[in-house]
Scaffold this motif. Structure first.
Motif, PDB file in Angstrom:
ATOM      1  N   MET B   1       0.836  -1.214   0.000  1.00  0.00           N
ATOM      2  CA  MET B   1       0.000   0.000   0.000  1.00  0.00           C
ATOM      3  C   MET B   1       0.863   1.253   0.000  1.00  0.00           C
ATOM      4  N   ASN B   2       2.002   1.159   0.665  1.00  0.00           N
ATOM      5  CA  ASN B   2       2.876   2.323   0.721  1.00  0.00           C
ATOM      6  C   ASN B   2       3.373   2.709  -0.670  1.00  0.00           C
ATOM      7  N   GLN B   3       3.715   1.700  -1.466  1.00  0.00           N
ATOM      8  CA  GLN B   3       4.179   1.963  -2.825  1.00  0.00           C
ATOM      9  C   GLN B   3       3.064   2.578  -3.655  1.00  0.00           C
ATOM     10  N   ALA B   4       1.850   2.091  -3.438  1.00  0.00           N
ATOM     11  CA  ALA B   4       0.708   2.628  -4.170  1.00  0.00           C
ATOM     12  C   ALA B   4       0.483   4.098  -3.793  1.00  0.00           C
ATOM     13  N   ARG B   5       0.668   4.419  -2.516  1.00  0.00           N
ATOM     14  CA  ARG B   5       0.505   5.816  -2.077  1.00  0.00           C
ATOM     15  C   ARG B   5       1.569   6.717  -2.698  1.00  0.00           C
ATOM     16  N   ILE B   6       2.767   6.163  -2.836  1.00  0.00           N
ATOM     17  CA  ILE B   6       3.836   6.930  -3.474  1.00  0.00           C
ATOM     18  C   ILE B   6       3.488   7.165  -4.941  1.00  0.00           C
ATOM     19  N   PHE B   7       2.938   6.133  -5.580  1.00  0.00           N
ATOM     20  CA  PHE B   7       2.510   6.282  -6.973  1.00  0.00           C
ATOM     21  C   PHE B   7       1.452   7.377  -7.095  1.00  0.00           C
ATOM     22  N   ILE B   8       0.479   7.370  -6.201  1.00  0.00           N
ATOM     23  CA  ILE B   8      -0.566   8.393  -6.237  1.00  0.00           C
ATOM     24  C   ILE B   8       0.022   9.789  -5.997  1.00  0.00           C
ATOM     25  N   SER B   9       0.996   9.861  -5.103  1.00  0.00           N
ATOM     26  CA  SER B   9       1.648  11.160  -4.857  1.00  0.00           C
ATOM     27  C   SER B   9       2.269  11.675  -6.145  1.00  0.00           C
ATOM     28  N   ILE B  10       2.963  10.791  -6.841  1.00  0.00           N
ATOM     29  CA  ILE B  10       3.629  11.160  -8.094  1.00  0.00           C
ATOM     30  C   ILE B  10       2.583  11.559  -9.143  1.00  0.00           C
ATOM     31  N   LEU B  11       1.543  10.742  -9.276  1.00  0.00           N
ATOM     32  CA  LEU B  11       0.504  11.021 -10.273  1.00  0.00           C
ATOM     33  C   LEU B  11      -0.213  12.336  -9.980  1.00  0.00           C
ATOM     34  N   SER B  12      -0.579  12.536  -8.712  1.00  0.00           N
ATOM     35  CA  SER B  12      -1.265  13.776  -8.332  1.00  0.00           C
ATOM     36  C   SER B  12      -0.392  14.990  -8.597  1.00  0.00           C
ATOM     37  N   ALA B  13       0.896  14.859  -8.263  1.00  0.00           N
ATOM     38  CA  ALA B  13       1.829  15.974  -8.470  1.00  0.00           C
ATOM     39  C   ALA B  13       1.936  16.322  -9.955  1.00  0.00           C
ATOM     40  N   ILE B  14       1.942  15.305 -10.795  1.00  0.00           N
ATOM     41  CA  ILE B  14       2.053  15.538 -12.234  1.00  0.00           C
ATOM     42  C   ILE B  14       0.794  16.223 -12.769  1.00  0.00           C
ATOM     43  N   ILE B  15      -0.371  15.686 -12.402  1.00  0.00           N
ATOM     44  CA  ILE B  15      -1.626  16.283 -12.863  1.00  0.00           C
ATOM     45  C   ILE B  15      -1.747  17.718 -12.345  1.00  0.00           C
ATOM     46  N   PHE B  16      -1.391  17.901 -11.084  1.00  0.00           N
ATOM     47  CA  PHE B  16      -1.394  19.241 -10.489  1.00  0.00           C
ATOM     48  C   PHE B  16      -0.498  20.188 -11.283  1.00  0.00           C
ATOM     49  N   SER B  17       0.703  19.714 -11.606  1.00  0.00           N
ATOM     50  CA  SER B  17       1.674  20.548 -12.327  1.00  0.00           C
ATOM     51  C   SER B  17       1.178  20.894 -13.723  1.00  0.00           C
ATOM     52  N   VAL B  18       0.603  19.909 -14.412  1.00  0.00           N
ATOM     53  CA  VAL B  18       0.052  20.177 -15.735  1.00  0.00           C
ATOM     54  C   VAL B  18      -1.049  21.227 -15.623  1.00  0.00           C
ATOM     55  N   GLY B  19      -1.876  21.084 -14.604  1.00  0.00           N
ATOM     56  CA  GLY B  19      -2.949  22.047 -14.373  1.00  0.00           C
ATOM     57  C   GLY B  19      -2.419  23.453 -14.124  1.00  0.00           C
ATOM     58  N   ILE B  20      -1.410  23.553 -13.290  1.00  0.00           N
ATOM     59  CA  ILE B  20      -0.811  24.860 -12.990  1.00  0.00           C
ATOM     60  C   ILE B  20      -0.229  25.479 -14.261  1.00  0.00           C
ATOM     61  N   ILE B  21       0.513  24.676 -15.014  1.00  0.00           N
ATOM     62  CA  ILE B  21       1.155  25.175 -16.229  1.00  0.00           C
ATOM     63  C   ILE B  21       0.104  25.615 -17.246  1.00  0.00           C
ATOM     64  N   LEU B  22      -0.908  24.757 -17.458  1.00  0.00           N
ATOM     65  CA  LEU B  22      -1.968  25.073 -18.415  1.00  0.00           C
ATOM     66  C   LEU B  22      -2.721  26.330 -18.016  1.00  0.00           C
ATOM     67  N   SER B  23      -2.949  26.499 -16.737  1.00  0.00           N
ATOM     68  CA  SER B  23      -3.740  27.631 -16.259  1.00  0.00           C
ATOM     69  C   SER B  23      -3.001  28.960 -16.356  1.00  0.00           C
ATOM     70  N   GLY B  24      -1.686  28.882 -16.560  1.00  0.00           N
ATOM     71  CA  GLY B  24      -0.891  30.108 -16.660  1.00  0.00           C
ATOM     72  C   GLY B  24      -0.398  30.616 -15.319  1.00  0.00           C
ATOM     73  N   MET B  25      -0.700  29.863 -14.233  1.00  0.00           N
ATOM     74  CA  MET B  25      -0.338  30.344 -12.910  1.00  0.00           C
ATOM     75  C   MET B  25       1.128  30.129 -12.555  1.00  0.00           C
ATOM     76  N   ALA B  26       1.875  29.475 -13.449  1.00  0.00           N
ATOM     77  CA  ALA B  26       3.315  29.333 -13.212  1.00  0.00           C
ATOM     78  C   ALA B  26       4.042  30.608 -13.633  1.00  0.00           C
ATOM     79  N   ASN B  27       3.332  31.496 -14.292  1.00  0.00           N
ATOM     80  CA  ASN B  27       3.910  32.750 -14.734  1.00  0.00           C
ATOM     81  C   ASN B  27       3.492  33.865 -13.772  1.00  0.00           C
ATOM     82  N   PRO B  28       4.450  34.406 -13.016  1.00  0.00           N
ATOM     83  CA  PRO B  28       4.103  35.434 -12.030  1.00  0.00           C
ATOM     84  C   PRO B  28       3.340  36.629 -12.617  1.00  0.00           C
ATOM     85  N   SER B  29       3.610  36.969 -13.876  1.00  0.00           N
ATOM     86  CA  SER B  29       2.894  38.090 -14.508  1.00  0.00           C
ATOM     87  C   SER B  29       1.394  37.873 -14.506  1.00  0.00           C
TER      88      SER B  29
END
Lengths: 143, 145
Positions: B1-29
């Motif tokens: 289960m611990n490995q699965a939680r690590i996988f979810i952490s990685i997956l969530s972080a990636i989806i989150f990052s794609v969302g941030i980048i797509l939304s334009g919020m990675a650009n301070p301007s």
């Protein structure tokens, strides 16, 4: 528009994280404990999360065209204060300390907390939004 | 289960990052453009990002997460326990807002931008300072105890 879609993805990532791992997707809350006496088993998933965010940024460089990259990340010195190293440093300190003291940031309080209906999060979000707006105004007027 | 939680952490972080980048919020301007209320270039995009994020999270939670008594990969939920609006929350939020307004980066976008390294030194400096701030907090709590 992309903003809304990006937001939806952010919300989905938060929902998944809560559904499977049972935790709030708050970046300051995930990364913050790495600077405390956290047990090793706890550190592994946190470091995985942090590394994945950083690597996602790196991968974006490979997948996005140059013009999209600059649009999406901004480029020195246009997006980031010119020669304002002290401002960047102080800003970073305030964000790092403030998010830990206030138990959250835009993802933790702003996204997760508000959708949970947390009064603490709603309050925190209003306060940090107003605080940021005031600082932006003052910086513009006086610097 | 611990490995699965690590996988979810990685997956969530990636989806989150794609969302941030797509939304334009990675650009301070883009962030400053929302926070700068008196500007001719003001745009409400950050509000749309938050609305999109809050509503999708809310809908998913009510359809799926509300129905389970424990998360899929763990024994129990790890939810915040504090309920009071205390001074730490208020002061912490003010300080965070100040830093955010000064530079236009909050934690997530800062780490993602660090990886993108379009403007290496400023982002590195910010992330370093952010880490130092978190460390100061941890030390201050230790000291107060």
């Amino acid at each position: 528009m992309e903003s809304f879609l990006g937001g939806v993805l952010i919300g989905i990532s938060a929902a998944l994280f809560m559904y499977f791992n049972g935790r709030v997707l708050g970046i300051s809350g995930i990364v913050g404990p790495l600077f405390e006496e956290t047990p090793k088993s706890d550190r592994v998933w946190r470091l995985s999360f942090l590394t994945s965010m950083i690597l996602s940024g790196l991968l974006a460089r490979f997948f996005l065209s140059d013009s999209v990259q600059t649009k999406v990340f901004g480029v020195w010195p246009d997006s980031i204060p010119k020669n304002e190293w002290l401002i960047i440093f102080v800003g970073g300190l305030l964000v790092g300390f403030g998010t830990r003291l206030g138990s959250g940031c835009t993802s933790g309080h702003g996204v997760c907390g508000i959708s949970r209906g947390s009064m603490r999060s709603i309050t925190s979000t209003i306060i940090f939004m107003v605080s940021a707006m005031v600082v932006v105004y003052l910086k513009k007027e006086f610097f | 289960m611990n490995q699965a939680r690590i996988f979810i952490s990685i997956l969530s972080a990636i989806i989150f990052s794609v969302g941030i980048i797509l939304s334009g919020m990675a650009n301070p301007s883009n962030v400053i453009a929302f926070l700068d209320l008196t500007s001719a270039q003001w745009n409400p995009n950050l509000a749309f990002v938050m609305i999109g994020a809050i509503s999708s999270n809310f809908i998913f939670s009510n359809i799926f997460t509300k129905k389970i008594s424990a998360p899929i990969l763990d024994k129990n939920f790890h939810l915040p326990t504090k309920k009071k609006l205390d001074r730490k929350l208020i002061v912490g939020s003010i300080l965070f807002g100040m830093g955010w307004g000064l530079v236009g980066y909050c934690p997530g976008p800062a780490w993602i931008s660090l990886g993108a390294s379009l403007s290496v030194f400023p982002v590195l400096l910010f992330c370093f300072a952010m880490s130092l701030g978190a460390l100061f907090y941890s030390r201050s709590q230790h000291f107060l105890k």
